[in-house]
Design a protein around this motif. Structure first.
Motif, PDB file in Angstrom:
ATOM      1  N   UNK A 157       0.828  -1.215   0.000  1.00 53.78           N
ATOM      2  CA  UNK A 157       0.000   0.000   0.000  1.00 53.78           C
ATOM      3  C   UNK A 157       0.861   1.263   0.000  1.00 53.78           C
ATOM      4  N   UNK A 158       0.277   2.361  -0.491  1.00 50.30           N
ATOM      5  CA  UNK A 158       0.996   3.636  -0.417  1.00 50.30           C
ATOM      6  C   UNK A 158       1.167   4.062   1.040  1.00 50.30           C
ATOM      7  N   UNK A 159       1.999   5.057   1.249  1.00 49.71           N
ATOM      8  CA  UNK A 159       2.330   5.472   2.614  1.00 49.71           C
ATOM      9  C   UNK A 159       1.234   6.303   3.288  1.00 49.71           C
ATOM     10  N   UNK A 160       0.429   7.030   2.513  1.00 48.90           N
ATOM     11  CA  UNK A 160      -0.585   7.888   3.123  1.00 48.90           C
ATOM     12  C   UNK A 160      -1.802   7.071   3.546  1.00 48.90           C
ATOM     13  N   UNK A 161      -2.431   7.467   4.631  1.00 45.53           N
ATOM     14  CA  UNK A 161      -3.598   6.756   5.155  1.00 45.53           C
ATOM     15  C   UNK A 161      -4.731   6.751   4.135  1.00 45.53           C
ATOM     16  N   UNK A 162      -5.003   7.897   3.523  1.00 45.61           N
ATOM     17  CA  UNK A 162      -6.071   7.991   2.530  1.00 45.61           C
ATOM     18  C   UNK A 162      -5.763   7.089   1.332  1.00 45.61           C
ATOM     19  N   UNK A 163      -4.522   7.073   0.908  1.00 48.82           N
ATOM     20  CA  UNK A 163      -4.122   6.222  -0.206  1.00 48.82           C
ATOM     21  C   UNK A 163      -4.230   4.749   0.131  1.00 48.82           C
ATOM     22  N   UNK A 164      -3.948   4.399   1.383  1.00 49.25           N
ATOM     23  CA  UNK A 164      -4.014   2.997   1.794  1.00 49.25           C
ATOM     24  C   UNK A 164      -5.433   2.454   1.715  1.00 49.25           C
ATOM     25  N   UNK A 165      -6.380   3.244   2.148  1.00 45.45           N
ATOM     26  CA  UNK A 165      -7.776   2.787   2.121  1.00 45.45           C
ATOM     27  C   UNK A 165      -8.241   2.535   0.692  1.00 45.45           C
ATOM     28  N   UNK A 166      -7.959   3.475  -0.199  1.00 45.85           N
ATOM     29  CA  UNK A 166      -8.354   3.309  -1.603  1.00 45.85           C
ATOM     30  C   UNK A 166      -7.607   2.128  -2.227  1.00 45.85           C
ATOM     31  N   UNK A 167      -6.321   1.996  -1.916  1.00 42.75           N
ATOM     32  CA  UNK A 167      -5.508   0.908  -2.457  1.00 42.75           C
ATOM     33  C   UNK A 167      -6.094  -0.459  -2.066  1.00 42.75           C
ATOM     34  N   UNK A 168      -6.412  -0.602  -0.785  1.00 41.42           N
ATOM     35  CA  UNK A 168      -6.954  -1.870  -0.301  1.00 41.42           C
ATOM     36  C   UNK A 168      -8.311  -2.163  -0.938  1.00 41.42           C
ATOM     37  N   UNK A 169      -9.122  -1.137  -1.091  1.00 39.91           N
ATOM     38  CA  UNK A 169     -10.437  -1.330  -1.705  1.00 39.91           C
ATOM     39  C   UNK A 169     -10.285  -1.786  -3.160  1.00 39.91           C
ATOM     40  N   UNK A 170      -9.386  -1.147  -3.894  1.00 34.55           N
ATOM     41  CA  UNK A 170      -9.178  -1.515  -5.302  1.00 34.55           C
ATOM     42  C   UNK A 170      -8.551  -2.903  -5.430  1.00 34.55           C
ATOM     43  N   UNK A 171      -7.597  -3.215  -4.587  1.00 29.89           N
ATOM     44  CA  UNK A 171      -6.948  -4.534  -4.647  1.00 29.89           C
ATOM     45  C   UNK A 171      -7.949  -5.635  -4.291  1.00 29.89           C
ATOM     46  N   UNK A 172      -8.810  -5.364  -3.315  1.00 29.26           N
ATOM     47  CA  UNK A 172      -9.849  -6.334  -2.937  1.00 29.26           C
ATOM     48  C   UNK A 172     -10.840  -6.525  -4.078  1.00 29.26           C
ATOM     49  N   UNK A 173     -11.215  -5.427  -4.711  1.00 28.22           N
ATOM     50  CA  UNK A 173     -12.144  -5.505  -5.847  1.00 28.22           C
ATOM     51  C   UNK A 173     -11.528  -6.317  -6.995  1.00 28.22           C
ATOM     52  N   UNK A 174     -10.253  -6.086  -7.268  1.00 22.29           N
ATOM     53  CA  UNK A 174      -9.570  -6.855  -8.314  1.00 22.29           C
ATOM     54  C   UNK A 174      -9.595  -8.346  -7.980  1.00 22.29           C
ATOM     55  N   UNK A 175      -9.249  -8.673  -6.742  1.00 22.78           N
ATOM     56  CA  UNK A 175      -9.220 -10.069  -6.324  1.00 22.78           C
ATOM     57  C   UNK A 175     -10.601 -10.713  -6.457  1.00 22.78           C
ATOM     58  N   UNK A 176     -11.642 -10.014  -6.003  1.00 25.53           N
ATOM     59  CA  UNK A 176     -12.992 -10.573  -6.052  1.00 25.53           C
ATOM     60  C   UNK A 176     -13.476 -10.749  -7.489  1.00 25.53           C
ATOM     61  N   UNK A 177     -13.229  -9.761  -8.337  1.00 24.79           N
ATOM     62  CA  UNK A 177     -13.663  -9.870  -9.732  1.00 24.79           C
ATOM     63  C   UNK A 177     -12.910 -10.982 -10.463  1.00 24.79           C
ATOM     64  N   UNK A 178     -11.631 -11.100 -10.201  1.00 25.25           N
ATOM     65  CA  UNK A 178     -10.845 -12.165 -10.841  1.00 25.25           C
ATOM     66  C   UNK A 178     -11.274 -13.542 -10.318  1.00 25.25           C
ATOM     67  N   UNK A 179     -11.593 -13.635  -9.037  1.00 25.01           N
ATOM     68  CA  UNK A 179     -12.089 -14.900  -8.488  1.00 25.01           C
ATOM     69  C   UNK A 179     -13.437 -15.256  -9.118  1.00 25.01           C
ATOM     70  N   UNK A 180     -14.270 -14.257  -9.360  1.00 21.13           N
ATOM     71  CA  UNK A 180     -15.543 -14.488 -10.053  1.00 21.13           C
ATOM     72  C   UNK A 180     -15.317 -14.990 -11.473  1.00 21.13           C
ATOM     73  N   UNK A 181     -14.314 -14.448 -12.131  1.00 19.90           N
ATOM     74  CA  UNK A 181     -13.956 -14.922 -13.472  1.00 19.90           C
ATOM     75  C   UNK A 181     -13.501 -16.379 -13.419  1.00 19.90           C
ATOM     76  N   UNK A 182     -12.721 -16.713 -12.417  1.00 18.92           N
ATOM     77  CA  UNK A 182     -12.264 -18.106 -12.265  1.00 18.92           C
ATOM     78  C   UNK A 182     -13.453 -19.041 -12.049  1.00 18.92           C
ATOM     79  N   UNK A 183     -14.433 -18.590 -11.274  1.00 14.51           N
ATOM     80  CA  UNK A 183     -15.631 -19.414 -11.050  1.00 14.51           C
ATOM     81  C   UNK A 183     -16.425 -19.592 -12.336  1.00 14.51           C
TER      82      UNK A 183
END
Length: 160
Positions: free
Chosen positions: A94-120
């Motif tokens: 994650x980036x160093x800033x708190x605001x950046x970390x929240x957005x980063x985690x949300x986007x990374x989680x979304x990527x993981x979930x969408x890719x897992x849906x594709x795998x399913x």
């Protein structure tokens, strides 16, 4: 003759006694003090160029028409799972800033979930859902790039 058997048995015991301690003195892995710390090794750009982008592009080609065999569906599923795991790898960078970390985690989680849906979808050999899920993966990438001002656009179906 029994003398030879006796000395043969003694020799076997002697060899066994010398080999056993050597076998037991194999180096042991170091004992960890608690769980290992997750640490990034590769740069984020390398993850994008080496994992995410080539797998998204390959999936765009594979899903340009409905796969006809189980092997192609297996490859689609595998590539989708690599993208999902890339989402996990992004979470430890994650980036160093708190605001950046929240957005980063949300986007990374979304990527993981969408890719897992594709795998399913690939496991179910559902062509329409797989294409929809691949578009969702690309949209996840593009939203993150937009948030972090990365001048890269992901379009898996650009060659169609």
């Amino acid at each position: 003759m029994s003398c030879y058997r006796f000395w043969f048995a003694v020799a076997l015991v002697a060899v066994g006694c010398t080999v056993l301690p050597v076998a037991q003195s194999q180096p042991q892995p170091p004992k960890l003090k608690g769980p290992p710390k997750l640490e990034p090794v590769a740069e984020t750009k390398l993850l994008m160029e080496g994992l995410a982008d080539p797998n998204v592009r390959a999936l765009g080609k594979l899903l340009s028409v409905k796969p006809k065999d189980a092997e192609t569906w297996r490859v689609v599923r595998g590539q989708a799972l690599l993208i999902a795991e890339t989402g996990n790898l992004l979470m430890i960078r994650p980036p160093k800033t708190k605001q950046g970390q929240e957005a980063w985690m949300a986007h990374a989680t979304e990527l993981r979930e969408n890719a897992a849906g594709l795998a399913q979808a690939a496991a179910a050999k559902d062509f329409l859902q797989a294409r929809t899920s691949l578009a969702a993966v690309a949209n996840s990438c593009n939203r993150c790039h937009q948030t972090f001002r990365v001048a890269a656009r992901v379009d898996p179906f650009a060659n169609e």
